[in-house]
Design an enzyme around this catalytic site. Structure first.
Site, PDB file in Angstrom:
ATOM      1  N   ARG A   1      -7.956  -6.128  14.096  1.00 52.74           N
ATOM      2  CA  ARG A   1      -7.411  -4.770  14.120  1.00 52.74           C
ATOM      3  C   ARG A   1      -8.528  -3.787  14.489  1.00 52.74           C
ATOM      4  O   ARG A   1      -9.518  -3.653  13.746  1.00 52.74           O
ATOM      5  CB  ARG A   1      -6.879  -4.373  12.738  1.00 52.74           C
ATOM      6  CG  ARG A   1      -5.742  -5.232  12.220  1.00 52.74           C
ATOM      7  CD  ARG A   1      -4.410  -4.755  12.746  1.00 52.74           C
ATOM      8  NE  ARG A   1      -3.370  -5.738  12.519  1.00 52.74           N
ATOM      9  CZ  ARG A   1      -2.509  -5.705  11.502  1.00 52.74           C
ATOM     10  NH1 ARG A   1      -2.574  -4.731  10.618  1.00 52.74           N
ATOM     11  NH2 ARG A   1      -1.586  -6.636  11.378  1.00 52.74           N
TER      12      ARG A   1
ATOM     13  N   GLU B   1      -8.921  -0.796  14.048  1.00 58.30           N
ATOM     14  CA  GLU B   1      -8.639   0.449  13.311  1.00 58.30           C
ATOM     15  C   GLU B   1      -9.961   0.976  12.778  1.00 58.30           C
ATOM     16  O   GLU B   1     -10.683   0.230  12.106  1.00 58.30           O
ATOM     17  CB  GLU B   1      -7.772   0.157  12.083  1.00 58.30           C
ATOM     18  CG  GLU B   1      -6.395  -0.297  12.373  1.00 58.30           C
ATOM     19  CD  GLU B   1      -5.723  -0.852  11.116  1.00 58.30           C
ATOM     20  OE1 GLU B   1      -4.631  -0.370  10.801  1.00 58.30           O
ATOM     21  OE2 GLU B   1      -6.284  -1.743  10.467  1.00 58.30           O
TER      22      GLU B   1
ATOM     23  N   ARG C   1     -10.138  -1.292   1.642  1.00 60.07           N
ATOM     24  CA  ARG C   1      -9.039  -2.251   1.822  1.00 60.07           C
ATOM     25  C   ARG C   1      -8.901  -2.767   3.248  1.00 60.07           C
ATOM     26  O   ARG C   1      -8.079  -3.613   3.529  1.00 60.07           O
ATOM     27  CB  ARG C   1      -7.700  -1.600   1.439  1.00 60.07           C
ATOM     28  CG  ARG C   1      -7.614  -1.108   0.051  1.00 60.07           C
ATOM     29  CD  ARG C   1      -6.320  -0.382  -0.290  1.00 60.07           C
ATOM     30  NE  ARG C   1      -5.334  -0.271   0.765  1.00 60.07           N
ATOM     31  CZ  ARG C   1      -5.218   0.767   1.593  1.00 60.07           C
ATOM     32  NH1 ARG C   1      -6.042   1.774   1.518  1.00 60.07           N
ATOM     33  NH2 ARG C   1      -4.274   0.796   2.494  1.00 60.07           N
ATOM     34  N   HIS C   2      -9.667  -2.194   4.174  1.00 61.18           N
ATOM     35  CA  HIS C   2      -9.471  -2.549   5.581  1.00 61.18           C
ATOM     36  C   HIS C   2     -10.661  -3.271   6.192  1.00 61.18           C
ATOM     37  O   HIS C   2     -11.798  -2.847   6.040  1.00 61.18           O
ATOM     38  CB  HIS C   2      -9.186  -1.289   6.402  1.00 61.18           C
ATOM     39  CG  HIS C   2      -7.828  -0.719   6.138  1.00 61.18           C
ATOM     40  ND1 HIS C   2      -7.619   0.287   5.231  1.00 61.18           N
ATOM     41  CD2 HIS C   2      -6.616  -1.042   6.644  1.00 61.18           C
ATOM     42  CE1 HIS C   2      -6.318   0.561   5.194  1.00 61.18           C
ATOM     43  NE2 HIS C   2      -5.688  -0.233   6.042  1.00 61.18           N
TER      44      HIS C   2
ATOM     45  N   GLU D   1      -0.257  -2.804  -1.052  1.00 61.61           N
ATOM     46  CA  GLU D   1       0.516  -3.674  -0.167  1.00 61.61           C
ATOM     47  C   GLU D   1      -0.242  -4.953   0.158  1.00 61.61           C
ATOM     48  O   GLU D   1      -1.402  -4.919   0.534  1.00 61.61           O
ATOM     49  CB  GLU D   1       0.805  -2.899   1.127  1.00 61.61           C
ATOM     50  CG  GLU D   1       1.585  -3.688   2.136  1.00 61.61           C
ATOM     51  CD  GLU D   1       1.431  -3.124   3.549  1.00 61.61           C
ATOM     52  OE1 GLU D   1       1.407  -1.892   3.711  1.00 61.61           O
ATOM     53  OE2 GLU D   1       1.328  -3.949   4.468  1.00 61.61           O
TER      54      GLU D   1
ATOM     55  N   SER E   1       3.892  -7.519   4.571  1.00 61.87           N
ATOM     56  CA  SER E   1       4.865  -6.715   5.298  1.00 61.87           C
ATOM     57  C   SER E   1       5.775  -7.677   6.025  1.00 61.87           C
ATOM     58  O   SER E   1       5.283  -8.647   6.617  1.00 61.87           O
ATOM     59  CB  SER E   1       4.139  -5.881   6.350  1.00 61.87           C
ATOM     60  OG  SER E   1       4.272  -4.541   6.082  1.00 61.87           O
TER      61      SER E   1
ATOM     62  N   ARG F   1      -6.704  -9.448   0.847  1.00 58.78           N
ATOM     63  CA  ARG F   1      -6.105  -8.480  -0.083  1.00 58.78           C
ATOM     64  C   ARG F   1      -5.605  -9.178  -1.359  1.00 58.78           C
ATOM     65  O   ARG F   1      -5.762  -8.665  -2.458  1.00 58.78           O
ATOM     66  CB  ARG F   1      -4.903  -7.792   0.571  1.00 58.78           C
ATOM     67  CG  ARG F   1      -5.272  -6.830   1.670  1.00 58.78           C
ATOM     68  CD  ARG F   1      -5.221  -5.389   1.202  1.00 58.78           C
ATOM     69  NE  ARG F   1      -5.555  -4.521   2.316  1.00 58.78           N
ATOM     70  CZ  ARG F   1      -4.666  -3.813   3.001  1.00 58.78           C
ATOM     71  NH1 ARG F   1      -3.383  -3.839   2.658  1.00 58.78           N
ATOM     72  NH2 ARG F   1      -5.052  -3.064   3.998  1.00 58.78           N
TER      73      ARG F   1
HETATM   74  P1  ATP Z   1      -2.068  -1.043   5.806  1.00 57.14           P
HETATM   75  O1  ATP Z   1      -0.926  -0.073   5.724  1.00 57.14           O
HETATM   76  O2  ATP Z   1      -2.626  -1.443   4.484  1.00 57.14           O
HETATM   77  O3  ATP Z   1      -3.116  -0.633   6.781  1.00 57.14           O
HETATM   78  P2  ATP Z   1      -0.458  -2.526   7.642  1.00 57.14           P
HETATM   79  O4  ATP Z   1       0.856  -1.927   7.329  1.00 57.14           O
HETATM   80  O5  ATP Z   1      -1.148  -2.178   8.893  1.00 57.14           O
HETATM   81  O6  ATP Z   1      -1.449  -2.387   6.384  1.00 57.14           O
HETATM   82  P3  ATP Z   1       0.531  -5.065   8.397  1.00 57.14           P
HETATM   83  O7  ATP Z   1       0.281  -4.863   9.827  1.00 57.14           O
HETATM   84  O8  ATP Z   1       1.922  -5.008   7.954  1.00 57.14           O
HETATM   85  O9  ATP Z   1      -0.322  -4.077   7.541  1.00 57.14           O
HETATM   86  O10 ATP Z   1      -0.191  -6.419   7.965  1.00 57.14           O
HETATM   87  C1  ATP Z   1       0.299  -7.316   6.973  1.00 57.14           C
HETATM   88  C2  ATP Z   1      -0.686  -7.480   5.830  1.00 57.14           C
HETATM   89  O11 ATP Z   1      -1.990  -7.735   6.311  1.00 57.14           O
HETATM   90  C3  ATP Z   1      -0.853  -6.245   4.968  1.00 57.14           C
HETATM   91  O12 ATP Z   1       0.142  -6.188   3.993  1.00 57.14           O
HETATM   92  C4  ATP Z   1      -2.217  -6.473   4.350  1.00 57.14           C
HETATM   93  O13 ATP Z   1      -2.129  -7.390   3.289  1.00 57.14           O
HETATM   94  C5  ATP Z   1      -2.971  -7.146   5.461  1.00 57.14           C
HETATM   95  N1  ATP Z   1      -3.770  -6.184   6.239  1.00 57.14           N
HETATM   96  C6  ATP Z   1      -3.330  -5.304   7.180  1.00 57.14           C
HETATM   97  N2  ATP Z   1      -4.335  -4.618   7.716  1.00 57.14           N
HETATM   98  C7  ATP Z   1      -5.461  -5.083   7.128  1.00 57.14           C
HETATM   99  C8  ATP Z   1      -6.839  -4.779   7.295  1.00 57.14           C
HETATM  100  N3  ATP Z   1      -7.234  -3.900   8.187  1.00 57.14           N
HETATM  101  N4  ATP Z   1      -7.720  -5.453   6.543  1.00 57.14           N
HETATM  102  C9  ATP Z   1      -7.328  -6.384   5.651  1.00 57.14           C
HETATM  103  N5  ATP Z   1      -6.040  -6.722   5.460  1.00 57.14           N
HETATM  104  C10 ATP Z   1      -5.109  -6.082   6.179  1.00 57.14           C
END
Ligand code: ATP
Length: 582
Positions: free
Chosen positions: A337, A339, A345-346, A501, A504, A556
C-alpha cells in the site's frame, strides 16, 4: 622477547605536545627552555621508559604462563567453520531444553561429580569474579543457565580470564558438568542447575560494543500517545527507531521471539481452519500490468521497458479463482500500500490473510464462516500459544481479550452502530465513514453492551466501499434510473478487535453487466475496458456463482491480540513511508 620489548620506542605520553618529551631545542632567537621545563621533560622520559619495561615484563610473564597453561587446549577461538577440512568429533551435543527436561528439580543426578554434557549456546553475559572464578550465563532460545569456570589443578587462571571476557552474544561450544545448585539461580530460567565448565570454545565472536543490548528489546515501548524516556528503574528506553535499525539484535529478545511464534500461529490456525472447510491455498501475482483498484495508493516499479504495479490486495484474482470454479480459496501473501500513513497501525507492506468463497443463498453464510474462523484463531491462541501470549503481555499489560460465546458474535448493522455512537453523544451522519477514534469509541460501547472485544459491523454505506461491492437489495443501485446510485447500504462488513478494524469484506458483484454499471457510476469511477480490469470483468461473463470474502491484516491481529503499541512490532522488518531498511 623482553629485550625486544625494551628496545621498542616508548610511546609519547598522551598530553605531551610533539617535541616536548625528547630534547627541547630552542629556536634561533628564542630563549632556551626553562629549568622546570627541562626537569619535566626528563621526568616524562623516565616515566615512559618505566612503562615500557613494565609492559615487557608483563608480556614475558604471559608468555611463560602460556607455556605452562594446563588448559591451553581447552579454550580459545575455533577456526571459522567451513574454513578447514571437516573432521567429525563424534561428540553428542544436547540442548539446554533437553538438560532442563532430563534433570528436573526432583530428579537426582547420580554421577557424583555431575553429568558430562556438550552444547552450543549464546553467551548472555560473562564476568570475571576474581582471578580464579568467572561466571557466565548461557542462552538458547528461551532457556538460560548459569555456568561457573573455576581455576583448579586442571583448569588454568588464563582459561578463567578468557571465559569471563567472552563478549556477550558470542556463540560458544561448551563441555562441562551439569550439577544441581545449592540455591536457585534467580538470573537464569533453569534455576536449579548450573554448568561447571571444562572446555569453552568461541564458535562466532560478537563485537564487544553492540549498538544495543538484547535486554533493551525485552522492555516495553511506550504506548501510543505516551512519551516515556526512561523505564521504571530509571534506565533510558531505547526508541523504536533504534530498535528497528538494529532489528537483528532486537529480534533476539525473548518477547520478539514470542510475538513471531504467535504470528506464525495465526497463519497456521487460519490455514488449518479453512482447509478443514474445503478451502484451497492459492498464490496470486503481486506484479500487475495495471493498477487494478482505482490506481490510488499503488507502487509502480520498472518492468523491463515498461511499468508494473505492486498488488494492493489479491482481491480481483481471488474472485477470478471463484469464476475458475475453485469455490473456496485462501491466500497468505504480501500486500503493498503506497499510503503515506505514518500511524501506529499502517505499514506499506503487510501480510494479507485473504479468502473468498461461493455461497448458496445469502452472504451471511460467508460472514458466519469468517466469524467461526476468527473464533478458531482466538481460541487456538488462548490454548496453544498461552505461554507466548503471557510472556508478551507481561510487559504490555493489556486486558484479557474478551470473547463472545460461540455463535454469539455481536453482528451489528452499521446504522445501529451509528445510533449507539449518537446515544453516546457523538454527532455523526447516517452514511459517514467512521474515523479511528469513532471506531475505538464504538468498540468500547460494544464491549460494555455485549461483553466482547470482537464484533462485526454489517451493511456499510455503499458510497464508502469499493466498486465490486454488492449493494444491499434496498439500495437505489438496483433500481432503474436512480438519482443517486451510490446511496444506501451494501452487503459489506468489517470485523473489529478492541475497537480496531482487522478485516474488511463483502459480497462481490458476480454479474458482468451489473459490475460494469457499478464501475462507471461508483464515486471513484473506473473503466471496465481498461487493461487492468477487462480480464476481471470478462471472468464474470462465463457464469460465476455468487460469492463473498474478506481480507485480514495479519500484523493487526497480532498487535491487537497482544496489546502491542505499534504494528511495526508485529513485522520482522517493517516497511513504512520512512523505512525500507534493514
Ligand atoms: P484502514 O482503514 O485501517 O486503513 P483499509 O480499510 O484500507 O484499512 P482494507 O483495504 O480493507 O483496509 O484491508 C483489509 C485489512 O488489512 C484491514 O482490515 C487491516 O487489518 C489490514 N490493513 C489494511 N491496511 C493496512 C496497512 N496499511 N497496514 C497494516 N495492515 C493493514
Amino acid at each position: 622477547m623482553a629485550d625486544q620489548a625494551t628496545q621498542s620506542i616508548p610511546e609519547r605520553p598522551k598530553d605531551t605536545p610533539a617535541g616536548e618529551a625528547g630534547a627541547v631545542a630552542p629556536a634561533e632567537g628564542e630563549k632556551g627552555p626553562s629549568k622546570s621545563a627541562l626537569k619535566k621533560a626528563a621526568k616524562e622520559k623516565e616515566k615512559a621508559e618505566k612503562a615500557a619495561k613494565r609492559k615487557a615484563a608483563e608480556e614475558a610473564q604471559k608468555k611463560e604462563q602460556d607455556a605452562n597453561d594446563v588448559s591451553s587446549e581447552d579454550y580459545g577461538e575455533l577456526p571459522m567453520i567451513g574454513s578447514q577440512e571437516y573432521k567429525p568429533t563424534g561428540v553428542k551435543r544436547v540442548t539446554l531444553a533437553q538438560i532442563a527436561d532430563k534433570y528436573s528439580e526432583t530428579t537426582p543426578i547420580d554421577e557424583a561429580g555431575g553429568v558430562e554434557v556438550c552444547f552450543r549456546a549464546v553467551v548472555e553475559n560473562a564476568r570475571n569474579q576474581s582471578a580464579k572464578l568467572s561466571f557466565l550465563v548461557f542462552r538458547e532460545t528461551l532457556n538460560t543457565i548459569q555456568a561457573v569456570v573455576a581455576a583448579s589443578d586442571s583448569l588454568s587462571r588464563q582459561m578463567v580470564k578468557f571465559a569471563g571476557s567472552v563478549p556477550s552474544e558470542s556463540i560458544v561450544l561448551v563441555h562441562g558438568l551439569v550439577k544441581k545448585t545449592p540455591e536457585p539461580v534467580k538470573s537464569a530460567t533453569i534455576s536449579h542447575l548450573e554448568i561447571h565448565v571444562k572446555k569453552l570454545y568461541v564458535v562466532a565472536k560478537a563485537d564487544s560494543q553492540l549498538p544495543m543490548q538484547v535486554s533493551d528489546a525485552e522492555r516495553p515501548l511506550p504506548l501510543e500517545g505516551e512519551e516515556a524516556k526512561e523505564d521504571e528503574s530509571g534506565r533510558p528506553i531505547v526508541t523504536l527507531n533504534t530498535r528497528l535499525n538494529n532489528r537483528v539484535i532486537d529480534l533476539r529478545g525473548k518477547h520478539n521471539r514470542a510475538i513471531f511464534a504467535i504470528k506464525d500461529g495465526v497463519t497456521a490456525l487460519f490455514q488449518e481452519f479453512l482447509r478443514g472447510q474445503g478451502f484451497i491455498g492459492i498464490q496470486t501475482p503481486k506484479l500487475l500490468g495495471a493498477p487494478t483498484e482505482g490506481g490510488a495508493n499503488v507502487f509502480s516499479v520498472d518492468y523491463f521497458a515498461t511499468k508494473a504495479f505492486l498488488a494492493q490486495s489479491p482481491q480481483l484474482y481471488k474472485q477470478m479463482m471463484i469464476a475458475a470454479r475453485f469455490e473456496r480459496v485462501m491466500e497468505v501473501g504480501p500486500v503493498f500500500r503506497a499510503e503515506n500513513s505514518n500511524t501506529a497501525r499502517h505499514l506499506t507492506e503487510f501480510t494479507g490473510l485473504d479468502l473468498e468463497m461461493a455461497f448458496e443463498e445469502n452472504y451471511h453464510e460467508v460472514v458466519e464462516v469468517l466469524e467461526n474462523l476468527m473464533l478458531y484463531i482466538f481460541n487456538g491462541l488462548r490454548t496453544k500459544y498461552k505461554k507466548e501470549t503471557d510472556l508478551v503481555r507481561s510487559i504490555y499489560h493489556v486486558e484479557e481479550f474478551k470473547l463472545p460465546e460461540a455463535g454469539k458474535v455481536p453482528r451489528i448493522p452499521f446504522s445501529e452502530g451509528i445510533q449507539m455512537l449518537r446515544d453516546d453523544g457523538l454527532e455523526i451522519g447516517d452514511y459517514d465513514d467512521l474515523s479511528t477514534p469513532d471506531e475505538k469509541r464504538l468498540g468500547a460501547l460494544v464491549l460494555k453492551k455485549y461483553g466482547s472485544d470482537f464484533y462485526v459491523l454489517d451493511q456499510f454505506p455503499l458510497n464508502i466501499r469499493p466498486f465490486y461491492t454488492m449493494p444491499s437489495h434496498t439500495a437505489p443501485a438496483h433500481q432503474k434510473d436512480s438519482t443517486d446510485p451510490n446511496a444506501g447500504y451494501s452487503n459489506s462488513y468489517d470485523f473489529f478487535m478492541r475497537g480496531q478494524e482487522i478485516l474488511s469484506g463483502a459480497q462481490r458483484i458476480h454479474d458482468a453487466d451489473f459490475l460494469c454499471k457499478r464501475m462507471k457510476e461508483h464515486v471513484s469511477p473506473v473503466d471496465p475496458n481498461s487493461d487492468g480490469l477487462k480480464d476481471y470483468v470478462n471472468a464474470f461473463r462465463y457464469g460465476c456463482p455468487p460469492h463473498a470474502g474478506g481480507g485480514i491484516g495479519l500484523e493487526r491481529i497480532v498487535m491487537l491480540w497482544l496489546g502491542l503499541p505499534n504494528v511495526r512490532l508485529a513485522s520482522l522488518f517493517p516497511r513504512d513511508p520512512n523505512r525500507v531498511a534493514p
